[in-house]
Design a protein around this motif. Sequence first.
Motif, PDB file in Angstrom:
ATOM      1  N   THR A   1       0.831  -1.208   0.000  1.00 43.61           N
ATOM      2  CA  THR A   1       0.000   0.000   0.000  1.00 43.61           C
ATOM      3  C   THR A   1       0.863   1.254   0.000  1.00 43.61           C
ATOM      4  N   LEU A   2       1.980   1.214   0.742  1.00 43.82           N
ATOM      5  CA  LEU A   2       2.910   2.345   0.746  1.00 43.82           C
ATOM      6  C   LEU A   2       3.528   2.539  -0.636  1.00 43.82           C
ATOM      7  N   GLN A   3       3.908   1.453  -1.273  1.00 43.10           N
ATOM      8  CA  GLN A   3       4.450   1.542  -2.630  1.00 43.10           C
ATOM      9  C   GLN A   3       3.420   2.137  -3.591  1.00 43.10           C
ATOM     10  N   GLN A   4       2.180   1.728  -3.433  1.00 40.47           N
ATOM     11  CA  GLN A   4       1.106   2.231  -4.286  1.00 40.47           C
ATOM     12  C   GLN A   4       0.910   3.737  -4.098  1.00 40.47           C
ATOM     13  N   SER A   5       0.935   4.190  -2.864  1.00 37.80           N
ATOM     14  CA  SER A   5       0.768   5.622  -2.583  1.00 37.80           C
ATOM     15  C   SER A   5       1.934   6.423  -3.137  1.00 37.80           C
TER      16      SER A   5
END
Length: 326
Positions: A1-5
Motif C-alpha cells: 500500500t505504501l508503494q502504491q501511494s
Amino acid sequence: TLQQSRLSNEQSQLKTKPTENSIDIQIMQAYLTILMNQEKLSYQQEVFETSRQQQLEGEVKYQVGKILESDYMLLRANHTTTQAELENTRLTIEENQLALMTLMGMDDTLRLEVVPSDDTLRATDRIMPLHDSVMAQAQRSMPDWQISEMDVDLARLKVRLAEGSFMPTLSLNAGYGGQWMPTGAPAQSSSTTFSDNTSLSLGLSIPIFDRGSSVTQYKQSKITLQQAELQHYQTLLDLRDQLNELYINTQQALNRYKASEVLSEAYRASYEVYVLKYTEGAVTTVEMLQQQDKYLSASNEYLQNKYSFLLAEKQLDIYTGKEIKL
C-alpha cells in the motif's frame, strides 16, 4: 500500500509535465514567429526603399517623357503596395509580441524586445540525430511514456494486494495495566499496594469463506492489469508514430530550408541585377516588377521553411529531454 501511494504521488507530479511541454512549444512558436517576421521586415524595408526611389525617379522621367504613364502608375502602385506590406508586418510583430507576453505571464504595459540567438541565425549546417537515438531518448524522457508505464506498475500492485486477501493473518496483541489498592480495614487503612497485570495474545486468522469476494477482487485486478498492459502498448505505438512523423517532418523541413535558402539568394542576386538594368533602361518596368515578385515569393518561402524547421527541431529536443536554447 505504501508503494502504491508513493507511485501514485510520482505519477500525479508527472502528469503536469505534458502541459508544461505544450506551453514550452507555444512559447517557442510565438518567439520564432516574431523572429521570422522581423527577418521578413528587413528585406521588405529594402524593397520599400528601392520602390520609393524608383517612384521618385519615375516621376521625373514621366514628366520629361522618358517613360509612359502606365509605367509610372505601375511604379506608384508598387511603392504603395510595398509600403502597405511593410506596415502590416510591423503590426503583425506587435501582435506576436503581445501573444508571447501573455504566454509568459508578462504585464502588457512592459516593452518586450525580441532578439535572435546564434542558434537561430543560421541553421543549415544542422545534422539530424540518428532515428534510433531519438526514439531511445524520447522513451526515457516523454512523460506520457512514463505515466503509461506507471499505470502498469500500479495495476500490478493491485494484484498483489488482492492476492493478500487469500493469505492468513497473524496478529499479536500485548497489554499492561495496574491499580493502587488500599490495605487493611477501610476506616483504618493508611497504606496502599499496587497490583498489575499483563496480557499477551497471538491470533491466526485463516480466510476460508468470504462469499467469493476475495476471488472476485483478484480476478478484477488481473483484468485491470491486462487492460493497463494493453493500453501501455497502445501508448507506445501512438507515441512512436507521433515521433516518427515529427522526425520525418523535421528532416524534410531541413531539406526544404537548405534548398530554399539557395533559391532565395539566387533570386535576390537576380533582383538586384534587374534593378540596375531598369535604372539603365535595359529592362521594362513590368520585367523588373516581375523579378521583384519572384524575389519576395522566394524569400517568404525561405523564411517559412527556416522557422518551420527550427520549431520542429525544438519539439524534438523537448521530447528527447534536451535543454531548450533559444
